[in-house]
Design an enzyme around this catalytic site. Structure first.
Site, PDB file in Angstrom:
ATOM      1  N   LYS A 278       7.146  -3.738  -2.303  1.00 56.36           N
ATOM      2  CA  LYS A 278       7.144  -3.992  -0.855  1.00 56.36           C
ATOM      3  C   LYS A 278       6.964  -5.482  -0.563  1.00 56.36           C
ATOM      4  CE  LYS A 278       5.663   0.610   0.425  1.00 56.36           C
ATOM      5  NZ  LYS A 278       4.663   1.484   1.049  1.00 56.36           N
TER       6      LYS A 278
ATOM      7  N   CYS B 218       5.098   9.572   5.361  1.00 54.01           N
ATOM      8  CA  CYS B 218       3.942   9.870   4.499  1.00 54.01           C
ATOM      9  C   CYS B 218       2.636   9.719   5.263  1.00 54.01           C
ATOM     10  CB  CYS B 218       3.918   8.987   3.252  1.00 54.01           C
ATOM     11  SG  CYS B 218       5.303   9.258   2.173  1.00 54.01           S
TER      12      CYS B 218
ATOM     13  N   HIS C  31      -1.865   6.477   4.886  1.00 52.57           N
ATOM     14  CA  HIS C  31      -0.716   6.969   4.122  1.00 52.57           C
ATOM     15  C   HIS C  31      -1.232   8.099   3.220  1.00 52.57           C
ATOM     16  CE1 HIS C  31       2.400   6.778   0.932  1.00 52.57           C
ATOM     17  NE2 HIS C  31       3.151   6.065   1.754  1.00 52.57           N
TER      18      HIS C  31
HETATM   19  C1  LIG Z   1       4.044   2.438   0.661  1.00 52.73           C
HETATM   20  C2  LIG Z   1       2.621   2.650   0.928  1.00 52.73           C
HETATM   21  C3  LIG Z   1       1.782   3.230  -0.029  1.00 52.73           C
HETATM   22  C4  LIG Z   1       2.274   3.742  -1.347  1.00 52.73           C
HETATM   23  O1  LIG Z   1       2.913   2.741  -2.082  1.00 52.73           O
HETATM   24  P1  LIG Z   1       3.704   3.129  -3.409  1.00 52.73           P
HETATM   25  O2  LIG Z   1       4.463   1.897  -3.712  1.00 52.73           O
HETATM   26  O3  LIG Z   1       4.575   4.294  -3.047  1.00 52.73           O
HETATM   27  O4  LIG Z   1       2.691   3.467  -4.435  1.00 52.73           O
HETATM   28  C5  LIG Z   1       0.453   3.364   0.271  1.00 52.73           C
HETATM   29  N1  LIG Z   1      -0.040   2.941   1.439  1.00 52.73           N
HETATM   30  C6  LIG Z   1       0.724   2.364   2.375  1.00 52.73           C
HETATM   31  C7  LIG Z   1       0.100   1.879   3.637  1.00 52.73           C
HETATM   32  C8  LIG Z   1       2.089   2.207   2.153  1.00 52.73           C
HETATM   33  O5  LIG Z   1       2.853   1.646   3.089  1.00 52.73           O
END
Ligand SMILES: *Cc1c(COP(=O)(O)O)cnc(C)c1O
Length: 422
Positions: free
Chosen positions: A242, A380, A139
């Site tokens: 998440k 991303c 990411h």
């Molecule tokens: C969503 C995500 C991030 C970033 O998370 P944030 O909550 O936006 O800081 C980093 N790495 C992975 C693999 C992700 O899915």
């Protein structure tokens, strides 16, 4: 007299009772709403998961009954809020099996946690020519902070490739790690392809070369059980939002000795021992890395999310998610105009695909009108898109509340796409 020690029961025993997805769904109020007049099929938990009533209520209760700023308050409410905030830290410690609560630093998310390590640990201990190993699966949150550090220090970034199924190339990784490798910073689970990385091997090889390991667990913590001591990772980070918790809070786990040697990331209140204009001394971890008023209610909400997950049978949840992944893969594979990306054998419940002749954004827009929420675009992870020679995908990511019916709705939505573009 029975002198046998009481058996500790941390997890419900493996059960043959099917996972009761209906009762789980009833805990998530938003799943009852409609979108464009259709019931909601929410397939974007990989971007942010929905919240159970238990989390929403805990946050409301915090603000209604126990809210004040934490630390240094001599009055009852501040003491209660401090207890709640530090209680959340202890809950996270148990959740990831850290040795000590002082190894748990609250951040605003996985992104901030990685930036903290890059700036504080990387900025202090890495110098020109030192190597950091990433993978093409990363990411942007686990790429850009290292590039910023490269600009400041002249470190070298090495990138592990994936094969055509999206599996991590362990042989290439082993060849990339060498005497100049100081850090291996990898995602635990790919947010685009669902690929699960072979953590045990990765850590073993890195440590054999004296390198540290940071795992970006933003997806891993959601789909796999995490034991930081068993994994022997040096840093592990994730975001609350998440993991069915609130936004605005995340976690950096770091081994005690590493955190203790790291300078502050930001300066301000709460992270000091003694301040004078001549000289300031800093508090020990984790306070050293938590300058300013932290997201108190979000910590309470994260605590509630972890408690909520503990009420579910982890094995049954994993089986449920695996069933959704297998079912979605099978149904998507039945269509010749659908191209799946990410078919590694070790894979979490995330599917990425494109449809021949239709832009992912158009697929997403038509699905939205059918009440199906998916994410489209580069997720991303532009270097990964480049690896597969595409600009973006349609991604369906599953949470514990999804059903086979949600998959059927997705497949039905794709039929509507074909009617419009066919
Ligand atoms: C969503 C995500 C991030 C970033 O998370 P944030 O909550 O936006 O800081 C980093 N790495 C992975 C693999 C992700 O899915």
């Amino acid at each position: 007299m029975n002198t046998a020690p009481a058996r500790r029961v941390d997890r419900p025993p493996a059960t043959t009772v099917p996972f009761d997805v209906d009762s789980v769904r009833a805990d998530f109020p938003i799943l009852a709403r409609t979108v464009h007049g259709k019931p909601l099929a929410f397939l974007d938990s990989g971007a942010s998961a929905q919240k159970p009533r238990q989390v929403i209520d805990a946050i409301a209760r915090c603000y209604e009954a126990e809210y004040a700023n934490i630390h240094r308050g001599v009055y009852e409410l501040s003491a209660k809020a401090t207890e709640a905030y530090e209680g959340a830290r202890a809950r996270v410690q148990r959740f990831v099996n850290a040795r000590s609560a002082s190894e748990i630093v609250f951040t605003k998310g996985a992104t901030e946690a990685i930036n903290l390590v890059a700036t504080s640990w990387g900025g202090t201990f890495l110098k020109e020519g030192d190597e950091v190993v990433l993978s093409v699966l990363e990411h942007h949150a686990n790429i850009v902070p290292w590039q910023l550090l490269r600009e400041r220090t002249g470190i070298v970034l090495k990138v592990v490739p994936v094969d055509d199924s999206g599996a991590f190339r362990l042989d290439d990784y082993e060849a990339l790690v060498g005497p100049r490798t100081r850090l291996v910073a990898l995602t635990h689970v790919s947010n685009v392809l669902g690929t699960v990385l072979p953590v045990t091997e990765i850590v073993r090889i890195a440590h054999a070369h004296g390198a540290r390991v940071l795992l970006d667990g933003a997806q891993g913590i959601v789909h796999r059980s995490v034991d930081v001591q068993a994994m022997d990772v040096d840093f592990y980070c994730f975001s609350g939002h998440k993991l069915y918790g609130p936004g605005g809070i995340g976690v950096l786990y770091g081994k005690e000795a590493l955190l203790a040697a790291m300078p502050p990331y930001q300066g301000g209140g709460d992270m000091i021992e003694r301040v004078t204009f001549e000289r300031t001394t800093f508090a020990p971890p984790p306070a050293r890395f938590e300058a300013g008023t932290p997201p108190i209610a979000a910590a309470v909400g994260l605590h509630a999310a972890l408690d909520y997950l503990a009420t579910l049978d982890a094995t049954a949840v994993a089986a449920h998610e695996h069933d959704l992944l297998a079912y979605a893969t099978e149904r998507l594979r039945a269509h010749n105009d659908v191209r799946l990306y990410g078919t590694a054998s070790e894979k979490a419940a995330i599917v990425s695909f494109t449809m021949d002749g239709v832009h992912p954004h158009d697929v997403g827009t038509i699905l939205d009108r059918a009440g199906v929420a998916v994410r489209v675009g580069h997720h991303c992870a532009q270097p990964l898109m480049d690896r597969f020679g595409i600009a973006g995908t349609v991604r369906a990511s599953f949470g514990l509340y999804n059903t086979r019916e949600d998959v059927d709705r997705l497949i039905g939505g794709l039929d509507e796409v074909r009617e419009i573009f066919g």
